[in-house]
Scaffold this active site. Structure first.
Site, PDB file in Angstrom:
ATOM      1  N   ARG A  61     -22.299   9.308  41.900  1.00 46.23           N
ATOM      2  CA  ARG A  61     -21.419   8.180  42.226  1.00 46.23           C
ATOM      3  C   ARG A  61     -21.918   7.572  43.536  1.00 46.23           C
ATOM      4  O   ARG A  61     -22.268   8.302  44.474  1.00 46.23           O
ATOM      5  CB  ARG A  61     -19.960   8.633  42.393  1.00 46.23           C
ATOM      6  CG  ARG A  61     -19.225   8.882  41.091  1.00 46.23           C
ATOM      7  CD  ARG A  61     -18.977   7.604  40.279  1.00 46.23           C
ATOM      8  NE  ARG A  61     -18.268   7.858  39.031  1.00 46.23           N
ATOM      9  CZ  ARG A  61     -18.854   8.113  37.858  1.00 46.23           C
ATOM     10  NH1 ARG A  61     -20.174   8.139  37.764  1.00 46.23           N
ATOM     11  NH2 ARG A  61     -18.125   8.326  36.780  1.00 46.23           N
ATOM     12  N   ASP A 100     -29.133   5.534  40.739  1.00 45.54           N
ATOM     13  CA  ASP A 100     -28.604   4.992  39.487  1.00 45.54           C
ATOM     14  C   ASP A 100     -27.188   4.470  39.714  1.00 45.54           C
ATOM     15  O   ASP A 100     -26.572   3.923  38.808  1.00 45.54           O
ATOM     16  CB  ASP A 100     -28.602   6.082  38.403  1.00 45.54           C
ATOM     17  CG  ASP A 100     -28.248   5.528  37.017  1.00 45.54           C
ATOM     18  OD1 ASP A 100     -28.805   4.469  36.658  1.00 45.54           O
ATOM     19  OD2 ASP A 100     -27.417   6.139  36.314  1.00 45.54           O
ATOM     20  N   GLU A 116     -21.139  -1.128  43.357  1.00 51.32           N
ATOM     21  CA  GLU A 116     -21.783  -1.557  42.100  1.00 51.32           C
ATOM     22  C   GLU A 116     -20.887  -2.381  41.178  1.00 51.32           C
ATOM     23  O   GLU A 116     -21.391  -3.152  40.358  1.00 51.32           O
ATOM     24  CB  GLU A 116     -22.333  -0.350  41.334  1.00 51.32           C
ATOM     25  CG  GLU A 116     -21.259   0.554  40.731  1.00 51.32           C
ATOM     26  CD  GLU A 116     -21.842   1.737  39.964  1.00 51.32           C
ATOM     27  OE1 GLU A 116     -22.727   2.431  40.488  1.00 51.32           O
ATOM     28  OE2 GLU A 116     -21.394   1.964  38.823  1.00 51.32           O
ATOM     29  N   HIS A 147     -26.856   2.140  36.740  1.00 53.54           N
ATOM     30  CA  HIS A 147     -25.930   3.099  36.131  1.00 53.54           C
ATOM     31  C   HIS A 147     -26.228   3.307  34.639  1.00 53.54           C
ATOM     32  O   HIS A 147     -25.364   3.125  33.791  1.00 53.54           O
ATOM     33  CB  HIS A 147     -24.481   2.645  36.336  1.00 53.54           C
ATOM     34  CG  HIS A 147     -23.511   3.789  36.384  1.00 53.54           C
ATOM     35  ND1 HIS A 147     -22.470   3.845  37.262  1.00 53.54           N
ATOM     36  CD2 HIS A 147     -23.434   4.940  35.669  1.00 53.54           C
ATOM     37  CE1 HIS A 147     -21.778   4.961  37.080  1.00 53.54           C
ATOM     38  NE2 HIS A 147     -22.362   5.647  36.105  1.00 53.54           N
TER      39      HIS A 147
HETATM   40  P1  NAD Z   1     -19.116  18.848  36.503  1.00 57.24           P
HETATM   41  O1  NAD Z   1     -17.653  18.803  36.773  1.00 57.24           O
HETATM   42  O2  NAD Z   1     -19.603  19.664  35.337  1.00 57.24           O
HETATM   43  O3  NAD Z   1     -19.895  19.391  37.809  1.00 57.24           O
HETATM   44  C1  NAD Z   1     -19.603  18.967  39.091  1.00 57.24           C
HETATM   45  C2  NAD Z   1     -19.958  20.111  40.039  1.00 57.24           C
HETATM   46  O4  NAD Z   1     -19.788  19.644  41.377  1.00 57.24           O
HETATM   47  C3  NAD Z   1     -19.058  21.348  39.865  1.00 57.24           C
HETATM   48  O5  NAD Z   1     -19.854  22.506  39.710  1.00 57.24           O
HETATM   49  C4  NAD Z   1     -18.249  21.365  41.160  1.00 57.24           C
HETATM   50  O6  NAD Z   1     -17.928  22.693  41.584  1.00 57.24           O
HETATM   51  C5  NAD Z   1     -19.208  20.699  42.115  1.00 57.24           C
HETATM   52  N1  NAD Z   1     -18.567  20.218  43.323  1.00 57.24           N
HETATM   53  C6  NAD Z   1     -17.312  19.702  43.474  1.00 57.24           C
HETATM   54  N2  NAD Z   1     -17.082  19.400  44.753  1.00 57.24           N
HETATM   55  C7  NAD Z   1     -18.223  19.724  45.428  1.00 57.24           C
HETATM   56  C8  NAD Z   1     -18.596  19.636  46.789  1.00 57.24           C
HETATM   57  N3  NAD Z   1     -17.741  19.194  47.725  1.00 57.24           N
HETATM   58  N4  NAD Z   1     -19.833  20.043  47.117  1.00 57.24           N
HETATM   59  C9  NAD Z   1     -20.692  20.530  46.181  1.00 57.24           C
HETATM   60  N5  NAD Z   1     -20.381  20.633  44.883  1.00 57.24           N
HETATM   61  C10 NAD Z   1     -19.160  20.234  44.513  1.00 57.24           C
HETATM   62  O7  NAD Z   1     -19.580  17.366  36.383  1.00 57.24           O
HETATM   63  P2  NAD Z   1     -20.894  16.798  35.666  1.00 57.24           P
HETATM   64  O8  NAD Z   1     -20.607  16.528  34.230  1.00 57.24           O
HETATM   65  O9  NAD Z   1     -22.048  17.656  36.004  1.00 57.24           O
HETATM   66  O10 NAD Z   1     -21.021  15.367  36.371  1.00 57.24           O
HETATM   67  C11 NAD Z   1     -21.312  15.257  37.746  1.00 57.24           C
HETATM   68  C12 NAD Z   1     -21.099  13.814  38.178  1.00 57.24           C
HETATM   69  O11 NAD Z   1     -22.083  12.992  37.567  1.00 57.24           O
HETATM   70  C13 NAD Z   1     -19.770  13.195  37.717  1.00 57.24           C
HETATM   71  O12 NAD Z   1     -18.731  13.478  38.637  1.00 57.24           O
HETATM   72  C14 NAD Z   1     -20.079  11.735  37.671  1.00 57.24           C
HETATM   73  O13 NAD Z   1     -19.709  11.168  38.926  1.00 57.24           O
HETATM   74  C15 NAD Z   1     -21.592  11.672  37.517  1.00 57.24           C
HETATM   75  N6  NAD Z   1     -22.024  11.038  36.248  1.00 57.24           N
HETATM   76  C16 NAD Z   1     -22.904  10.009  36.293  1.00 57.24           C
HETATM   77  C17 NAD Z   1     -23.346   9.406  35.104  1.00 57.24           C
HETATM   78  C18 NAD Z   1     -24.349   8.287  35.083  1.00 57.24           C
HETATM   79  O14 NAD Z   1     -24.448   7.584  34.064  1.00 57.24           O
HETATM   80  N7  NAD Z   1     -25.127   8.076  36.124  1.00 57.24           N
HETATM   81  C19 NAD Z   1     -22.841   9.871  33.886  1.00 57.24           C
HETATM   82  C20 NAD Z   1     -21.957  10.944  33.883  1.00 57.24           C
HETATM   83  C21 NAD Z   1     -21.539  11.533  35.065  1.00 57.24           C
END
Ligand code: NAD
Length: 326
Positions: free
Chosen positions: A232, A256, A261, A293
């Protein structure tokens, strides 16, 4: 159920229509906002994406219009005021995982392109310029890659980078045992910042992670570090990153996502005047690669997004829990 989709693109319509059997779908191109919210009149549910605004005032209006369900067709839910939704008795569902590989592989694509400059080589060769000047990169083999957030996407990313022969270190508030078993070493956030040649962000945007990458954290990084953000935009303080690029502390930047955005990404603005001077400044650096994105944009991910969102809506309509409530 009657569902109004906001911020619809042709690929959304294609995949949702292909997988829908029971619901009545209406697709609006416009994003959900204070002005467009009235389009939700006569529907039971709305379906929104990452940059739709779902704040308290919009939620209040949605509730008055009779909307019962907000179905996010994405994983992140930082754009929804969950407290306001709860108070208005609106259920919020999301797609927690559709293809973590899609986003992880896109992060790797940014790394590979920034490093080996294939985007520049492509343009050069098309223009008959076969020179290799300024195209040199570095071996990924044995470089240290720091992963911040090792949930579904971070795990997929870490596994790919291990495959390159990188030393993968990670920071997460909840370490992932399967990655430890796979040879990934968990360290403190400071150690990730200090030791990594490449840092990739895969944690969600929360109050705690807002501007996680800032002037102080950049100061800790190795000179010439590669920073990748496919998570994000607001995880990164863009002004601090611009200063880091200018001082050459940051050697490569792959984004990305971008803090401001919404209203820019996902739109063809090629004939418009870009008014976001920060984004325009970022675009001027030769070592910055920005995609709008598109981490989620694979056949597999779009299929899963449509199928899971429609299942979430069906469960709600049947008075059941899908398990994807937020
Ligand atoms: P997820 O919930 O499986 O994993 C997130 C991880 O971050 C967890 O292990 C959590 O413990 C950790 N976390 C939370 N707070 C933290 C902190 N303060 N410091 C370090 N780690 C921390 O989520 P995911 O499916 O792996 O997705 C991750 C992120 O990717 C989403 O939140 C979303 O913002 C982003 N995303 C982007 C796209 C894209 O098209 N670019 C698509 C999907 C998701």
């Amino acid at each position: 159920m009657k569902i109004a989709f906001f911020s619809t693109k042709p690929y959304d319509k294609e995949f949702f229509e292909k997988h829908n059997q029971t619901h009545e779908l209406t697709f609006y191109e416009v994003a959900l906002s204070d002005t467009s919210v009235r389009l939700a009149e006569g529907f039971d549910s709305i379906c929104v994406f990452v940059n739709d605004k779902v704040n308290a005032s919009i939620i209040e209006k949605l509730a008055k219009l009779g909307i019962k369900l907000i179905a996010l067709r994405c994983a992140g839910f930082n754009n929804v005021d969950l407290e306001a939704a709860k108070n208005a008795n609106l259920t919020v569902v999301r797609v927690p995982a559709y293809s973590p590989h899609a986003v992880a592989e896109h992060a790797v694509a940014l790394i590979m392109t920034l490093n080996r400059k294939t985007h520049k080589a492509y343009n050069r060769v098309r223009e008959g310029n076969f020179s290799l000047e300024k195209l040199s990169g570095f071996d990924l083999y044995q470089k240290t890659v720091g992963v911040i957030g090792t949930g579904k996407i971070g795990e997929a990313f870490a596994r790919i980078m291990q495959g390159f022969g990188c030393k993968v270190i990670a920071y997460d508030v909840f370490p992932n045992q399967s990655l430890i078993d796979f040879g990934v070493k968990y360290v403190s956030l400071d150690e990730v910042l200090q030791q990594s040649n490449i840092i990739s962000l895969h944690c969600p945007l929360t109050d705690k992670t807002l501007h996680l990458i800032n002037e102080a954290s950049i100061a800790q990084m190795k000179t010439g570090v590669m920073l990748i953000n496919t998570s994000r935009g607001a995880l990164v303080d863009t002004q601090a990153v611009i200063e880091g690029l200018k001082s050459k502390k940051i050697g490569y930047l792959g984004l990305d996502v971008y803090e401001q955005e919404s209203n820019i990404f996902f739109n063809d603005l090629s004939e418009e005047i870009l008014v976001d001077d920060t984004l325009v400044r970022l675009m001027t650096f030769p070592n910055v690669l920005i995609t709008s994105h598109q981490g989620f944009l694979t056949e597999e991910a779009l299929t899963q997004i449509a199928v899971i969102t429609l299942n979430n809506i069906t469960s709600f309509a049947q008075g059941q829990k899908s398990g994807n409530e937020v």
